[in-house]
Design a protein around this motif. Structure first.
Motif, PDB file in Angstrom:
ATOM      1  N   UNK A 193      14.607  12.535  -3.635  1.00 30.71           N
ATOM      2  CA  UNK A 193      13.821  11.391  -4.118  1.00 30.71           C
ATOM      3  C   UNK A 193      13.858  10.161  -3.208  1.00 30.71           C
ATOM      4  N   UNK A 194      15.013   9.764  -2.631  1.00 28.30           N
ATOM      5  CA  UNK A 194      14.993   8.515  -1.847  1.00 28.30           C
ATOM      6  C   UNK A 194      14.270   8.611  -0.510  1.00 28.30           C
ATOM      7  N   UNK A 195      13.998   9.820  -0.019  1.00 29.93           N
ATOM      8  CA  UNK A 195      13.466   9.969   1.340  1.00 29.93           C
ATOM      9  C   UNK A 195      11.972   9.715   1.487  1.00 29.93           C
ATOM     10  N   UNK A 196      11.101  10.206   0.581  1.00 25.21           N
ATOM     11  CA  UNK A 196       9.658  10.103   0.831  1.00 25.21           C
ATOM     12  C   UNK A 196       9.119   8.674   0.770  1.00 25.21           C
ATOM     13  N   UNK A 197       8.044   8.479   1.505  1.00 20.87           N
ATOM     14  CA  UNK A 197       7.205   7.288   1.405  1.00 20.87           C
ATOM     15  C   UNK A 197       5.794   7.790   1.115  1.00 20.87           C
ATOM     16  N   UNK A 198       5.128   7.197   0.139  1.00 20.46           N
ATOM     17  CA  UNK A 198       3.830   7.718  -0.265  1.00 20.46           C
ATOM     18  C   UNK A 198       2.829   6.579  -0.429  1.00 20.46           C
ATOM     19  N   UNK A 199       1.554   6.938  -0.317  1.00 17.22           N
ATOM     20  CA  UNK A 199       0.481   5.963  -0.513  1.00 17.22           C
ATOM     21  C   UNK A 199       0.337   5.667  -1.999  1.00 17.22           C
ATOM     22  N   UNK A 222       0.822  -1.214   0.000  1.00 17.31           N
ATOM     23  CA  UNK A 222       0.000   0.000   0.000  1.00 17.31           C
ATOM     24  C   UNK A 222       0.852   1.257   0.000  1.00 17.31           C
ATOM     25  N   UNK A 223       2.097   1.141   0.447  1.00 15.16           N
ATOM     26  CA  UNK A 223       3.000   2.291   0.505  1.00 15.16           C
ATOM     27  C   UNK A 223       4.271   1.992  -0.278  1.00 15.16           C
ATOM     28  N   UNK A 224       4.791   3.032  -0.900  1.00 12.22           N
ATOM     29  CA  UNK A 224       5.852   2.877  -1.878  1.00 12.22           C
ATOM     30  C   UNK A 224       6.917   3.940  -1.644  1.00 12.22           C
ATOM     31  N   UNK A 225       8.151   3.611  -2.011  1.00  7.44           N
ATOM     32  CA  UNK A 225       9.216   4.613  -2.064  1.00  7.44           C
ATOM     33  C   UNK A 225      10.072   4.335  -3.289  1.00  7.44           C
ATOM     34  N   UNK A 226      10.919   5.294  -3.645  1.00  7.67           N
ATOM     35  CA  UNK A 226      11.776   5.199  -4.823  1.00  7.67           C
ATOM     36  C   UNK A 226      13.224   5.181  -4.356  1.00  7.67           C
ATOM     37  N   UNK A 227      14.032   4.349  -4.982  1.00  4.31           N
ATOM     38  CA  UNK A 227      15.464   4.331  -4.686  1.00  4.31           C
ATOM     39  C   UNK A 227      16.227   4.253  -5.999  1.00  4.31           C
ATOM     40  N   UNK A 228      16.962   5.325  -6.299  1.00  8.21           N
ATOM     41  CA  UNK A 228      17.762   5.322  -7.524  1.00  8.21           C
ATOM     42  C   UNK A 228      19.033   4.510  -7.329  1.00  8.21           C
ATOM     43  N   UNK A 229      19.614   4.121  -8.435  1.00  6.93           N
ATOM     44  CA  UNK A 229      20.731   3.172  -8.416  1.00  6.93           C
ATOM     45  C   UNK A 229      21.984   3.713  -7.742  1.00  6.93           C
ATOM     46  N   UNK A 230      22.076   5.041  -7.536  1.00  8.76           N
ATOM     47  CA  UNK A 230      23.269   5.618  -6.918  1.00  8.76           C
ATOM     48  C   UNK A 230      23.024   6.143  -5.504  1.00  8.76           C
ATOM     49  N   UNK A 231      21.815   5.969  -4.978  1.00 15.12           N
ATOM     50  CA  UNK A 231      21.498   6.425  -3.627  1.00 15.12           C
ATOM     51  C   UNK A 231      21.524   5.253  -2.653  1.00 15.12           C
ATOM     52  N   UNK A 232      21.341   5.544  -1.363  1.00 14.21           N
ATOM     53  CA  UNK A 232      21.484   4.510  -0.332  1.00 14.21           C
ATOM     54  C   UNK A 232      20.373   4.602   0.692  1.00 14.21           C
ATOM     55  N   UNK A 233      20.091   3.459   1.319  1.00 12.54           N
ATOM     56  CA  UNK A 233      19.364   3.438   2.584  1.00 12.54           C
ATOM     57  C   UNK A 233      20.380   3.446   3.720  1.00 12.54           C
ATOM     58  N   UNK A 234      19.975   4.018   4.839  1.00 12.38           N
ATOM     59  CA  UNK A 234      20.801   4.061   6.035  1.00 12.38           C
ATOM     60  C   UNK A 234      20.179   3.173   7.118  1.00 12.38           C
ATOM     61  N   UNK A 235      20.942   2.829   8.159  1.00 13.55           N
ATOM     62  CA  UNK A 235      20.409   1.955   9.212  1.00 13.55           C
ATOM     63  C   UNK A 235      19.109   2.473   9.810  1.00 13.55           C
ATOM     64  N   UNK A 236      18.200   1.551  10.075  1.00 15.61           N
ATOM     65  CA  UNK A 236      16.906   1.807  10.713  1.00 15.61           C
ATOM     66  C   UNK A 236      15.875   2.440   9.784  1.00 15.61           C
ATOM     67  N   UNK A 237      16.115   2.400   8.492  1.00 16.46           N
ATOM     68  CA  UNK A 237      15.118   2.905   7.542  1.00 16.46           C
ATOM     69  C   UNK A 237      13.805   2.125   7.673  1.00 16.46           C
ATOM     70  N   UNK A 238      13.864   0.825   7.751  1.00 15.49           N
ATOM     71  CA  UNK A 238      12.642   0.022   7.826  1.00 15.49           C
ATOM     72  C   UNK A 238      11.898   0.288   9.140  1.00 15.49           C
ATOM     73  N   UNK A 239      12.629   0.365  10.245  1.00 13.63           N
ATOM     74  CA  UNK A 239      11.991   0.643  11.536  1.00 13.63           C
ATOM     75  C   UNK A 239      11.301   2.000  11.508  1.00 13.63           C
ATOM     76  N   UNK A 240      11.957   2.996  10.915  1.00 14.12           N
ATOM     77  CA  UNK A 240      11.351   4.324  10.819  1.00 14.12           C
ATOM     78  C   UNK A 240      10.097   4.282   9.950  1.00 14.12           C
ATOM     79  N   UNK A 241      10.163   3.588   8.822  1.00 18.90           N
ATOM     80  CA  UNK A 241       8.996   3.496   7.940  1.00 18.90           C
ATOM     81  C   UNK A 241       7.822   2.842   8.652  1.00 18.90           C
ATOM     82  N   UNK A 242       8.099   1.762   9.374  1.00 20.48           N
ATOM     83  CA  UNK A 242       7.032   1.075  10.100  1.00 20.48           C
ATOM     84  C   UNK A 242       6.387   2.014  11.130  1.00 20.48           C
TER      85      UNK A 242
END
Length: 316
Positions: free
Chosen positions: A162-168, A86-106
């Motif tokens: 671009x890598x930061x938002x999470x949207x419905x 139900x929720x989506x985010x974008x990650x380009x091939x040259x950007x990164x996730x940082x620790x605790x991204x999933x916990x923050x999203x939840x």
């Protein structure tokens, strides 16, 4: 996938061999059970896909090789349509996730289920992955924001990385997704559309990294000054009428000055140092109050400082 994932991660990629292993590593370092990672690859060879396939045992991957889809906007729109979450985010091939991204999203999604767009700051890194700054949004944290409040600031300058938002997903589809004719400002346009379509909230947590380097679209796309300027003017003129006249009176001059500054800075980066004088004049023409608003909403200092740091170290 037996259960609906918490989050679908859309990765539009093209000839990403230089960066994509590090990007996928950053995803694989996070708990992946609640994720769907959808990679849409338009590369002319199988080199990028081969790297992606090496992560199949570490990530819940779906790889689509679509050489017929050249634009990242087209690939992103397709990815959102195919997303299982139900929720989506974008990650380009040259950007990164940082620790605790999933916990923050939840946590973000649980605390504000009515929100259609979750914004956040991001770290800025150079081509070697070293931090050179922080990309902020000029917004109050942890408050549900109305469309007018957000547009008054967003139309001055796109401050969403671009890598930061999470949207419905439903909000994205309802507003038509990315305008594929906007090769440079499609992300700015979609954030403005989502701001009108659904409530927005800003979380003051850095969970992603945006990479600055000389071959990025942000750099290469700005080399044609007239087209660069036109792309920004289209977004401004499309969304400015959404504001009441009382807001437009001060937003429009700041937004047009911002476009002038962006074009001048691109010219200065290409060697035209006289463009810096034009940029200064554009800002000073706003007067003291308008200049303060422009500097707040444009984040000019942090945008320029990050790139200068990367250039000074030879890592741009």
């Amino acid at each position: 996938m037996d259960e609906k994932p918490l989050l679908s991660v859309i990765m539009p990629v093209h000839a990403g061999e230089a960066w994509i292993a590090a990007t996928l590593d950053s995803l694989a370092d996070e708990p992946a059970g609640d994720l769907e990672v959808l990679v849409i690859d338009s590369s002319p060879t199988g080199a990028t896909a081969a790297i992606v396939e090496r992560f199949a045992h570490r990530l819940p991957l779906r790889l689509l090789e679509r050489r017929d889809l050249g634009l990242w906007q087209t690939k992103t729109n397709l990815g959102v349509e195919l997303a299982a979450a139900d929720h989506v985010c974008i990650l380009h091939q040259d950007d990164l996730w940082l620790p605790d991204r999933v916990a923050a999203a939840r946590r973000w999604l649980a605390d504000a289920p009515e929100v259609g767009l979750h914004l956040a700051p991001t770290a800025v890194i150079d081509r070697h992955g070293r931090r050179v700054g922080r990309w902020n949004c000029p917004l109050p944290a942890d408050e549900v924001l109305g469309a007018q409040f957000l547009l008054e600031r967003l139309l001055v300058q796109n401050f969403v990385s671009v890598p930061a938002p999470i949207f419905a997903r439903t909000a994205w589809l309802a507003c038509g997704g990315m305008d594929e004719k906007l090769w440079y400002t499609a992300d700015w346009d979609i954030w403005a559309k989502l701001a009108v379509a659904a409530p927005v909230i800003y979380h003051d947590e850095i969970t992603t990294a945006f990479r600055v380097h000389g071959s990025s679209l942000t750099v290469t796309g700005s080399r044609d000054a007239s087209e660069f300027q036109s792309q920004m003017q289209i977004v401004l003129e499309r969304h400015l009428p959404r504001l009441p006249a009382s807001s437009r009176r001060w937003v429009e001059p700041a937004a047009r000055a911002s476009i002038s500054v962006n074009v001048s800075l691109a010219a200065a980066s290409g060697g035209d140092l006289k463009a810096l004088v034009r940029a200064a004049r554009a800002v000073l023409s706003l007067g003291p109050r308008g200049t303060r608003r422009y500097l707040r909403d444009s984040r000019l200092r942090e945008r320029v400082t990050c790139r200068l740091r990367a250039k000074w170290t030879g890592a741009f």
